[in-house]
Design an enzyme around this catalytic site. Structure first.
Site, PDB file in Angstrom:
ATOM      1  N   TYR A 163       0.765  -1.142   0.119  1.00 26.17           N
ATOM      2  CA  TYR A 163       0.178  -0.154  -0.075  1.00 26.17           C
ATOM      3  C   TYR A 163       0.908   1.314   0.015  1.00 26.17           C
ATOM      4  O   TYR A 163       0.691   2.026  -0.769  1.00 26.17           O
ATOM      5  CB  TYR A 163      -0.913  -0.002   1.259  1.00 26.17           C
ATOM      6  N   LEU A 213     -10.249   1.164  14.969  1.00 25.35           N
ATOM      7  CA  LEU A 213     -11.606   1.592  15.658  1.00 25.35           C
ATOM      8  C   LEU A 213     -12.895   0.840  15.557  1.00 25.35           C
ATOM      9  O   LEU A 213     -13.223   0.533  16.434  1.00 25.35           O
ATOM     10  CB  LEU A 213     -11.979   3.205  14.941  1.00 25.35           C
ATOM     11  N   CYS A 215     -12.589  -2.517  14.922  1.00 25.40           N
ATOM     12  CA  CYS A 215     -12.099  -3.593  15.419  1.00 25.40           C
ATOM     13  C   CYS A 215     -12.452  -3.378  17.018  1.00 25.40           C
ATOM     14  O   CYS A 215     -13.230  -4.399  17.622  1.00 25.40           O
ATOM     15  CB  CYS A 215     -10.550  -3.796  15.350  1.00 25.40           C
ATOM     16  N   PHE A 216     -12.052  -2.383  17.526  1.00 27.91           N
ATOM     17  CA  PHE A 216     -12.529  -2.220  19.086  1.00 27.91           C
ATOM     18  C   PHE A 216     -13.996  -2.141  19.366  1.00 27.91           C
ATOM     19  O   PHE A 216     -14.165  -2.714  20.208  1.00 27.91           O
ATOM     20  CB  PHE A 216     -11.493  -1.205  19.525  1.00 27.91           C
ATOM     21  N   ASP A 230       0.773  -7.217  18.686  1.00 28.55           N
ATOM     22  CA  ASP A 230       2.206  -7.080  19.077  1.00 28.55           C
ATOM     23  C   ASP A 230       2.110  -6.316  20.508  1.00 28.55           C
ATOM     24  O   ASP A 230       3.081  -5.416  20.778  1.00 28.55           O
ATOM     25  CB  ASP A 230       3.176  -6.654  18.130  1.00 28.55           C
TER      26      ASP A 230
HETATM   27  N1  UDP Z   1      -4.588  -2.986  15.752  1.00 26.73           N
HETATM   28  C1  UDP Z   1      -4.617  -3.800  16.911  1.00 26.73           C
HETATM   29  N2  UDP Z   1      -5.990  -4.449  17.109  1.00 26.73           N
HETATM   30  C2  UDP Z   1      -7.010  -4.497  16.167  1.00 26.73           C
HETATM   31  C3  UDP Z   1      -6.737  -3.590  14.887  1.00 26.73           C
HETATM   32  C4  UDP Z   1      -5.550  -3.165  14.921  1.00 26.73           C
HETATM   33  O1  UDP Z   1      -3.854  -3.764  17.951  1.00 26.73           O
HETATM   34  O2  UDP Z   1      -7.758  -5.166  16.461  1.00 26.73           O
HETATM   35  C5  UDP Z   1      -3.136  -2.336  15.486  1.00 26.73           C
HETATM   36  C6  UDP Z   1      -2.340  -2.393  14.304  1.00 26.73           C
HETATM   37  O3  UDP Z   1      -1.669  -3.397  14.427  1.00 26.73           O
HETATM   38  C7  UDP Z   1      -1.767  -1.023  14.211  1.00 26.73           C
HETATM   39  C8  UDP Z   1      -3.009   0.118  14.911  1.00 26.73           C
HETATM   40  O4  UDP Z   1      -3.749  -0.836  15.752  1.00 26.73           O
HETATM   41  O5  UDP Z   1      -0.908  -0.909  15.271  1.00 26.73           O
HETATM   42  C9  UDP Z   1      -3.908   0.632  13.868  1.00 26.73           C
HETATM   43  O6  UDP Z   1      -4.252  -0.171  12.903  1.00 26.73           O
HETATM   44  P1  UDP Z   1      -5.328   0.376  11.705  1.00 26.73           P
HETATM   45  O7  UDP Z   1      -5.933  -0.769  11.263  1.00 26.73           O
HETATM   46  O8  UDP Z   1      -6.294   1.535  12.303  1.00 26.73           O
HETATM   47  O9  UDP Z   1      -4.462   1.192  10.653  1.00 26.73           O
HETATM   48  P2  UDP Z   1      -3.229   1.959  10.287  1.00 26.73           P
HETATM   49  O10 UDP Z   1      -3.281   3.136  11.440  1.00 26.73           O
HETATM   50  O11 UDP Z   1      -2.105   1.000  10.757  1.00 26.73           O
HETATM   51  O12 UDP Z   1      -3.330   2.346   9.065  1.00 26.73           O
END
Ligand code: UDP
Length: 358
Positions: A163, A213, A215-216, A230
């Protein structure tokens, strides 16, 4: 102002339409196969929606006509969900580079101003992340500056960077057209816009893994644990979609200062680790629902491989320098993380807990 918006039915596009269509001076022609987020505008005589992707071969004749007739082209069409980068890399490269190519060429052919949505991921990882612990003390090694910061990405096998790399090549294509042929352009690098309608909730109105957002939110709505990839040590800065859209509008209304520039749009004051974000969201949800049990909503740690599959690698930190947006656009984001989360989560709560119509 006659505006063409490609990908007008997504998260950013829907909020941009809400904003611009409040003003009678905008006439908008948009392309998107999806209209769920923009139905409120379908009857507006100042808005025309073409229900297809803009670069579909059968659409290109109309797109060319619209580009020729307009003042500015805003391109929002993209695949921009990290869960896709390492699992559907070909789709990601096609959507973010090759399918944008004809649009850039048409803008160059007619010398039309192209406002191109890029990504903070074009920066990749910070210099600090490759140096010994402690180097995050020096902003020179992590702050992201549009015209100075090097763009550093992981190796090819880590397909997370498809990407970032596709978007970077698109930026370079646009810049080359500007430099060699005088294409007027503005590149916007968004840093974690949050707001209503951002992403779907899995199993409710979409499948797969959305951005953090949703996901949580999905975890809070379903009672499942929130998962920290991680350990949730990566950092993000969060900015309100309403303030971000205000920045885009300022770009459109100040061509003399916004053209031929790249802008970071984000809020450096709203930095959190993802672990902190999870905690802030469960506390916010306890306030929204009045149910204190959400303060202790379960949070578990998982690995990137388990969550995203092989080839994921994270952006460690995204701390934008936004002084250029402040100087040239007069734009200063003011909404705190708490305000952004509250409004966004309230909207998700209202949408997904409302009783279904009979
Ligand atoms: N992430 C997480 N849990 C989740 C979804 C995402 O820990 O359920 C982490 C992901 O590994 C990244 C961050 O949240 O470090 C932000 O992810 P997002 O998908 O919002 O996109 P990004 O900011 O990386 O473009």
């Amino acid at each position: 102002m006659r505006v063409v918006i490609l990908g007008c039915g997504g998260f950013v596009g829907s909020h941009l339409l809400d904003n611009l269509l409040r003003d009678e001076s905008y006439l908008i022609e948009g392309w998107d196969p999806e209209d769920r987020k923009i139905r409120q505008h379908l009857d507006n005589p100042r808005f025309t929606l073409h229900r297809s992707i803009a670069n579909a071969p059968e659409a290109l004749v109309e797109v060319e006509r619209a580009i020729r007739e307009c003042d500015v082209v805003v391109n929002l069409a993209a695949i921009c969900n990290p869960a896709d980068y390492n699992t559907r890399p070909l789709s990601v490269i096609r959507a973010n580079l090759f399918e944008v190519y004809p649009i850039v060429e048409l803008c160059a052919k007619y010398k039309r101003w192209l406002v191109s949505f890029s990504t903070s991921e074009t920066y990749g990882r910070t210099i600090a992340s490759y140096l010994p612990a402690g180097t995050y003390d020096d902003p020179e090694l992590y702050e992201l500056r549009e015209d100075e910061t090097p763009l550093i990405m992981g190796p090819i096998r880590n397909q997370r960077w498809t990407y970032a790399c596709a978007k970077q090549m698109t930026e370079r294509l646009i810049y080359a057209h500007h430099d060699e042929e005088g294409l007027p352009f503005t590149i916007i690098r968004p840093l974690n816009f949050f707001g209503p309608r951002m992403d779907y909730i899995p199993t409710r109105d979409g499948d797969g893994v959305p951005r953090v957002l949703a996901c949580f939110m999905a975890a809070l709505l379903s009672g499942e644990p929130m998962q920290l990839v991680d350990g949730g040590q990566a950092r993000r800065t969060i900015v309100s979609i309403y303030e971000a859209v205000d920045a885009i509008r300022r770009v459109l209304e100040r061509p003399e200062t916004s053209q031929n520039q790249i802008f970071n749009i984000g809020n450096p004051n709203n930095e959190v680790t993802i672990a902190e974000l999870a905690d802030a969201m469960r506390r916010t949800y306890a306030r929204i629902t009045g149910d204190a049990r959400y303060n202790d909503h379960p949070i578990v740690v998982t690995t990137a491989d388990a969550f995203y599959g092989a080839g994921y690698e994270d952006c460690d930190r995204r701390m934008p320098d936004i002084s250029k947006a402040e100087r040239l656009l007069g734009w200063v984001p003011r909404m705190s993380l708490a305000e952004v989360l509250y409004g966004t989560m309230q909207s998700y709560h209202d949408t997904y807990t409302a009783p279904k119509a009979a």
